[in-house]
Design a protein around this motif. Structure first.
Motif, PDB file in Angstrom:
ATOM      1  N   HIS A  52     -92.021  35.182  23.840  1.00 22.80           N
ATOM      2  CA  HIS A  52     -92.977  35.983  22.862  1.00 22.80           C
ATOM      3  C   HIS A  52     -94.624  35.250  23.600  1.00 22.80           C
ATOM      4  CE1 HIS A  52     -89.968  36.806  20.328  1.00 22.80           C
ATOM      5  NE2 HIS A  52     -89.648  35.680  20.150  1.00 22.80           N
ATOM      6  N   ALA A  53     -94.482  34.354  24.460  1.00 20.02           N
ATOM      7  CA  ALA A  53     -95.830  33.830  24.728  1.00 20.02           C
ATOM      8  C   ALA A  53     -96.428  34.478  26.110  1.00 20.02           C
ATOM      9  CB  ALA A  53     -95.780  32.073  25.115  1.00 20.02           C
ATOM     10  N   ASP A  54     -97.746  34.924  26.114  1.00 22.70           N
ATOM     11  CA  ASP A  54     -98.264  35.200  27.041  1.00 22.70           C
ATOM     12  C   ASP A  54     -99.036  34.062  27.917  1.00 22.70           C
ATOM     13  OD1 ASP A  54     -98.173  38.024  26.590  1.00 22.70           O
ATOM     14  OD2 ASP A  54     -99.643  37.715  24.616  1.00 22.70           O
ATOM     15  N   ILE A  55     -99.565  33.145  27.240  1.00 19.25           N
ATOM     16  CA  ILE A  55    -100.358  31.867  27.756  1.00 19.25           C
ATOM     17  C   ILE A  55     -99.395  30.473  27.269  1.00 19.25           C
ATOM     18  CG2 ILE A  55    -102.524  30.747  27.880  1.00 19.25           C
ATOM     19  CD1 ILE A  55    -103.686  33.324  27.473  1.00 19.25           C
ATOM     20  N   ILE A  56     -99.303  29.584  28.062  1.00 24.11           N
ATOM     21  CA  ILE A  56     -98.704  28.525  27.534  1.00 24.11           C
ATOM     22  C   ILE A  56     -99.859  27.462  27.980  1.00 24.11           C
ATOM     23  CG2 ILE A  56     -97.058  26.570  27.788  1.00 24.11           C
ATOM     24  CD1 ILE A  56     -95.109  29.054  28.615  1.00 24.11           C
ATOM     25  N   ILE A  57    -100.237  26.406  26.787  1.00 24.04           N
ATOM     26  CA  ILE A  57    -101.197  25.432  26.810  1.00 24.04           C
ATOM     27  C   ILE A  57    -100.444  24.197  26.692  1.00 24.04           C
ATOM     28  CG2 ILE A  57    -103.257  24.563  26.073  1.00 24.04           C
ATOM     29  CD1 ILE A  57    -104.233  27.391  25.291  1.00 24.04           C
ATOM     30  N   HIS A  58    -100.952  23.117  27.520  1.00 18.10           N
ATOM     31  CA  HIS A  58    -100.337  21.701  27.258  1.00 18.10           C
ATOM     32  C   HIS A  58    -101.651  20.897  26.817  1.00 18.10           C
ATOM     33  CE1 HIS A  58     -96.392  21.871  29.246  1.00 18.10           C
ATOM     34  NE2 HIS A  58     -97.097  22.889  29.850  1.00 18.10           N
ATOM     35  N   ASP A  59    -101.657  19.995  25.744  1.00 18.23           N
ATOM     36  CA  ASP A  59    -102.787  19.260  25.067  1.00 18.23           C
ATOM     37  C   ASP A  59    -102.570  18.111  25.751  1.00 18.23           C
ATOM     38  OD1 ASP A  59    -104.596  20.071  22.518  1.00 18.23           O
ATOM     39  OD2 ASP A  59    -103.926  21.398  23.764  1.00 18.23           O
ATOM     40  N   SER A  60    -101.514  17.611  26.512  1.00 20.88           N
ATOM     41  CA  SER A  60    -101.479  16.495  27.277  1.00 20.88           C
ATOM     42  C   SER A  60    -100.415  16.639  28.372  1.00 20.88           C
ATOM     43  CB  SER A  60    -100.979  15.341  26.278  1.00 20.88           C
ATOM     44  OG  SER A  60     -99.648  15.476  25.885  1.00 20.88           O
ATOM     45  N   PRO A  61    -100.231  15.711  29.247  1.00 18.61           N
ATOM     46  CA  PRO A  61     -99.433  15.814  30.306  1.00 18.61           C
ATOM     47  C   PRO A  61     -97.712  15.498  29.810  1.00 18.61           C
ATOM     48  CG  PRO A  61    -100.623  13.663  30.728  1.00 18.61           C
ATOM     49  CD  PRO A  61    -101.252  14.687  29.684  1.00 18.61           C
ATOM     50  N   PHE A  62     -97.725  14.717  28.700  1.00 18.47           N
ATOM     51  CA  PHE A  62     -96.583  14.194  28.342  1.00 18.47           C
ATOM     52  C   PHE A  62     -95.663  15.391  27.973  1.00 18.47           C
ATOM     53  CE2 PHE A  62     -99.967  11.411  26.147  1.00 18.47           C
ATOM     54  CZ  PHE A  62     -99.952  10.529  27.086  1.00 18.47           C
ATOM     55  N   THR A  63     -96.239  16.538  27.782  1.00 19.03           N
ATOM     56  CA  THR A  63     -95.107  17.690  27.321  1.00 19.03           C
ATOM     57  C   THR A  63     -94.754  18.641  28.608  1.00 19.03           C
ATOM     58  OG1 THR A  63     -97.120  19.048  26.839  1.00 19.03           O
ATOM     59  CG2 THR A  63     -96.081  17.942  25.192  1.00 19.03           C
ATOM     60  N   ILE A  64     -94.971  18.171  29.727  1.00 21.23           N
ATOM     61  CA  ILE A  64     -94.820  19.100  31.209  1.00 21.23           C
ATOM     62  C   ILE A  64     -93.262  19.339  31.243  1.00 21.23           C
ATOM     63  CG2 ILE A  64     -94.866  16.925  32.551  1.00 21.23           C
ATOM     64  CD1 ILE A  64     -96.194  20.686  33.062  1.00 21.23           C
TER      65      ILE A  64
END
Length: 366
Positions: free
Chosen positions: A110-122
């Motif tokens: 469903h996502a058009d854009i993916i944002i990470h607010d930290s590198p921990f979730t890469i």
């Protein structure tokens, strides 16, 4: 309207209890005016997933930590120097099959854009560098540098390396980098000099508060405030207040808010409040004659300064504590080495009206 999927290693609790939570909630609440936000956050263990509707276009799914988190905690604990371990543990769990991976797969299409607010979730972004979806690193800090400060012993090198690898991977693969301060941008460029991202300044800010009624009838500084979460740089600043500042200014009461100062026996002019609700914090801020910010370490820009500015409290800060904030000394705030805080307070305590004018200038700047 784009559909944006955000990954965070902590929830957007409201009211926020620290600068990270404040930025996370307010940034995406503002962005949800224009786009639909689904926030996947790592939350408390041993409880079911919680779905929070922050607004009509802002949904948060708080995903509980599972057994993998605690396995990694026990594995990394011998390498810890006493700083935060949740970020490194979340990073390490990225190679396991976790509930956060499951939630990502449910939301990905469903996502058009993916944002990470930290590198921990890469490690949870399973199609990173494999698809054409826009990736954004919405940084709060240069986590590589921050975690070398939080875990400063040489034994913590495995933690340093894990965070550096994750942050470098994110920098090399993201399309857009949002940064808080120029110093962080310089750190990112050193970390990944060959990265090809577009940069956007995303400095911290505040929501204006109208009709601030400051103390009336005072002619000198009686009440000083410091706010800090249980983050090692804040704990360092709180200890400095207790050991070096307050004992030399016995006629001034120092109110210390947040979990930066443990329970204990302190001088009579130290009032430890611990975590306080918003209403009590506002009362203490409005009645403070001065806020001090003797920060000596950390990363990113200092969110708490904007909270102080918003209440028109005059701020005395170290230059480090004002990183990423374009304020002029003696106009919007006072800036001094922490070793000179006592002398600065002594100088300004009888220039009360001029000091309060600086507080108003800070509010107008913010």
């Amino acid at each position: 309207m784009k559909r944006i999927l955000v990954l965070s290693f902590f929830p957007a609790f409201t009211p926020p209890s620290n600068g990270g939570e404040s930025r996370l909630y307010n940034f995406y609440m503002a962005l949800s005016r224009f786009h639909h936000i689904t926030l996947l956050s790592s939350s408390h263990a041993n409880k079911p997933e919680e779905v929070v509707l922050h607004g009509s276009n802002f949904v948060e799914r708080r995903i509980p930590k599972d057994e993998h988190f605690f396995e990694q905690w026990n594995r990394l604990l011998p390498f810890s120097s006493g700083g935060d371990l949740s970020g490194p543990c979340i990073t390490a769990c990225g190679t396991r099959a976790t509930l956060l991976h499951d939630a990502y797969l449910e939301e990905y299409s469903h996502a058009d854009i993916i944002i990470h607010d930290s590198p921990f979730t890469i490690g949870y972004d399973l199609f990173f560098s494999l698809d054409s979806k826009l990736r954004v690193y919405n940084s709060h800090n240069c986590e590589t540098n921050l975690y070398e400060q939080l875990h400063s012993d040489q034994k913590s090198k495995p933690i340093w390396d894990a965070i550096r690898d994750a942050e470098t991977k994110l920098l090399l693969g993201c399309d857009v980098l949002a940064y808080c301060s120029e110093s962080n941008l310089e750190d990112f460029e050193k970390l990944a000099p060959n990265a090809n991202y577009r940069v956007i300044s995303a400095s911290n800010g505040m929501s204006p508060i109208a009709n601030i009624s400051r103390p009336k009838g005072r002619k000198t500084i009686e009440s000083v405030i410091f706010i800090g979460s249980g983050h090692p740089p804040n704990e360092e600043a709180a200890r400095f207040i207790v050991t070096h500042i307050a004992p030399n200014l016995p006629l001034i009461t120092f109110h210390i808010l947040g979990n930066c100062l443990p329970k204990g026996s302190y001088p009579k002019n130290i009032k430890r409040h611990g975590f306080v609700e918003d209403d009590k914090k506002k009362v203490l801020l409005v009645n403070a004659d001065l806020a001090i910010n003797p920060m000596m370490s950390g990363s990113g820009s200092n969110v708490k300064v904007f909270d102080l500015f918003s209440h028109a409290v005059p701020v005395l800060s170290s230059a480090f504590g004002m990183r990423g904030i374009h304020a002029a000394g003696k106009r919007h705030c006072l800036v001094s080495p922490v070793s000179e805080f006592v002398a600065v307070i002594e100088t300004w305590k009888d220039q009360y009206d001029e000091l309060q004018e600086i507080g108003l200038n800070g509010k107008n700047l913010a």
